[in-house]
Design a protein around this motif. Structure first.
Motif, short mmCIF file in Angstrom:
data_model
loop_
_atom_site.label_atom_id
_atom_site.label_comp_id
_atom_site.label_asym_id
_atom_site.label_seq_id
_atom_site.Cartn_x
_atom_site.Cartn_y
_atom_site.Cartn_z
N VAL A 84 29.45 -28.60 -22.30
CA VAL A 84 29.54 -29.26 -20.99
C VAL A 84 29.16 -28.29 -19.87
N THR A 85 29.60 -27.03 -20.00
CA THR A 85 29.25 -26.02 -18.99
C THR A 85 27.74 -25.82 -18.93
N ALA A 86 27.12 -25.77 -20.11
CA ALA A 86 25.66 -25.62 -20.15
C ALA A 86 24.96 -26.82 -19.53
N LEU A 87 25.50 -28.01 -19.81
CA LEU A 87 24.92 -29.23 -19.27
C LEU A 87 25.04 -29.26 -17.75
N ARG A 88 26.20 -28.82 -17.24
CA ARG A 88 26.39 -28.78 -15.79
C ARG A 88 25.42 -27.80 -15.13
N ALA A 89 25.18 -26.69 -15.81
CA ALA A 89 24.24 -25.71 -15.27
C ALA A 89 22.84 -26.30 -15.18
N ARG A 90 22.46 -27.06 -16.20
CA ARG A 90 21.14 -27.69 -16.19
C ARG A 90 21.07 -28.79 -15.14
N MET A 91 22.21 -29.49 -14.95
CA MET A 91 22.27 -30.51 -13.89
C MET A 91 22.09 -29.87 -12.52
N ALA A 92 22.72 -28.70 -12.35
CA ALA A 92 22.61 -28.01 -11.06
C ALA A 92 21.16 -27.64 -10.78
N ASP A 93 20.42 -27.30 -11.83
CA ASP A 93 19.02 -26.94 -11.66
C ASP A 93 18.17 -28.13 -11.22
N ALA A 135 18.60 -38.36 -20.67
CA ALA A 135 17.45 -38.34 -21.60
C ALA A 135 16.47 -37.25 -21.22
N THR A 136 16.27 -37.07 -19.91
CA THR A 136 15.39 -36.00 -19.45
C THR A 136 15.95 -34.63 -19.81
N LEU A 137 17.27 -34.47 -19.67
CA LEU A 137 17.89 -33.19 -19.98
C LEU A 137 17.78 -32.86 -21.47
N THR A 138 18.00 -33.86 -22.32
CA THR A 138 17.96 -33.60 -23.76
C THR A 138 16.53 -33.34 -24.25
N GLU A 139 15.56 -33.85 -23.51
CA GLU A 139 14.17 -33.61 -23.89
C GLU A 139 13.66 -32.26 -23.41
#
Length: 320
Positions: free
Chosen positions: A276-285, A315-319
């Protein structure tokens, strides 16, 4: 930040060198770029430590009890690690109270490692890096790890998800302490301690606590019933009985597979938190990203609902 020789640092920690242990925990707290390498090196060395969490309201004697337990386990020849989680300084972000000062009796003991960790705004009574710090102490050969939380309220019960055994401390003369705690913190204990039992009202506190535990969910004959131990930690009274209660709970968990279940659940939460922390970091980007802006514009004019937009973003994040 200068890169460190992780294998050498881990080897030194295994030898009991406190500076190596301190450096590894600092890498954890600082979310070092080498954190993945550190955790990979530690993984095969973990799983041997017994993790005991101590929690309770401010003023019940958590630090004194922790220090007394350290003495008891050292007397038994065990190597002990202590994570004392303190509130954060609003200025530096560092640990505010410094429990190492209150455990100075063990400062020169090479068989004891004590570390204060700041919550840095993390709720639940623990520091966000506590799970990884526990791994460091485990890999460093600590047989018992005592995790002392900050003074917590009824909802701050995260220690139950990080410890093998959770100890809840109370003290007489704390007003409506049990009433204030019963909705949350009294539901997590495996062992309960009425500390400062030389004060008036200790027996009444123990009786009230026993009554409240009796009102909880029904237990079968094979289920664990949390014991209530009365201590005067400042004088070491009742500490042997507390250690005995802890060891009984550890044995009970081992016999019934509960210990393995708890550790597996703890690992699952740790993995989930990292993901989740990694996902949040990618969301912040993505803030200011053209795709996010386009989805937001469609939601704003009613062309797309927010859940569908979130699915598209995921879907964009997972790709990626």
């Amino acid at each position: 930040m200068t890169a460190v020789d992780v294998p050498q640092l881990v080897a030194q920690a295994r030898e009991g060198r406190p500076r190596a242990v301190a450096r590894l925990i600092s890498l954890v707290e600082g979310a070092s770029p080498q954190l993945r390498e550190v955790m990979a090196a530690l993984a095969p060395l973990t799983g041997g430590a017994y993790v005991v969490g101590l929690t309770g309201s401010p003023g019940v004697g958590k630090s004194t009890s922790t220090s007394a337990l350290v003495s008891a386990y050292r007397k038994a020849g065990k190597r002990v690690g202590v994570l004392a989680v303190d509130p954060s300084s609003p200025f530096s972000g560092g640990a505010l109270l410094g429990d190492r000062v209150r455990m100075s009796d063990h400062a020169s003991d090479p068989g004891v490692y004590i570390r204060s960790m700041a919550t840095r705004g993390h709720l639940g009574g623990l520091a966000w890096a506590a799970p990884q710090a526990i791994r460091v102490l485990d890999a460093a050969g600590c047989e018992v790890i005592l995790v002392e939380t900050v003074g917590v309220g009824q909802s701050e019960v995260e220690i139950a998800s990080q410890a093998d055994t959770s100890v809840v401390l109370l003290a007489p003369g704390m007003g409506d302490g049990i009433q204030a705690a019963k909705a949350g913190i009294l539901e997590i204990g495996d062992v309960y301690v009425v500390n400062k039992a030389d004060r008036d009202g200790a027996d009444a506190t123990a009786r009230e606590l026993n009554h409240m535990l009796g009102l909880g969910e029904a237990r079968g004959r094979e289920d664990w019933r949390p014991p209530i131990v009365k201590t005067v930690a400042a004088r070491g009274q009742g500490i042997d009985e507390l250690v005995e209660a802890l060891e009984k709970h550890r044995a009970w968990m081992g016999e019934r597979g509960v210990l393995a279940e708890r550790r597996a659940a703890r690992a699952a939460r740790e993995v989930e938190t990292i993901a989740v922390t990694a996902l949040r970091a990618r969301m912040a980007d993505l803030h200011g990203d053209a795709h996010l802006d386009a989805l937001a514009a469609r939601v704003a004019v009613g062309e797309l609902d927010p859940y569908a937009a979130a699915d598209a973003l995921l879907a964009t994040l997972t790709e990626a």
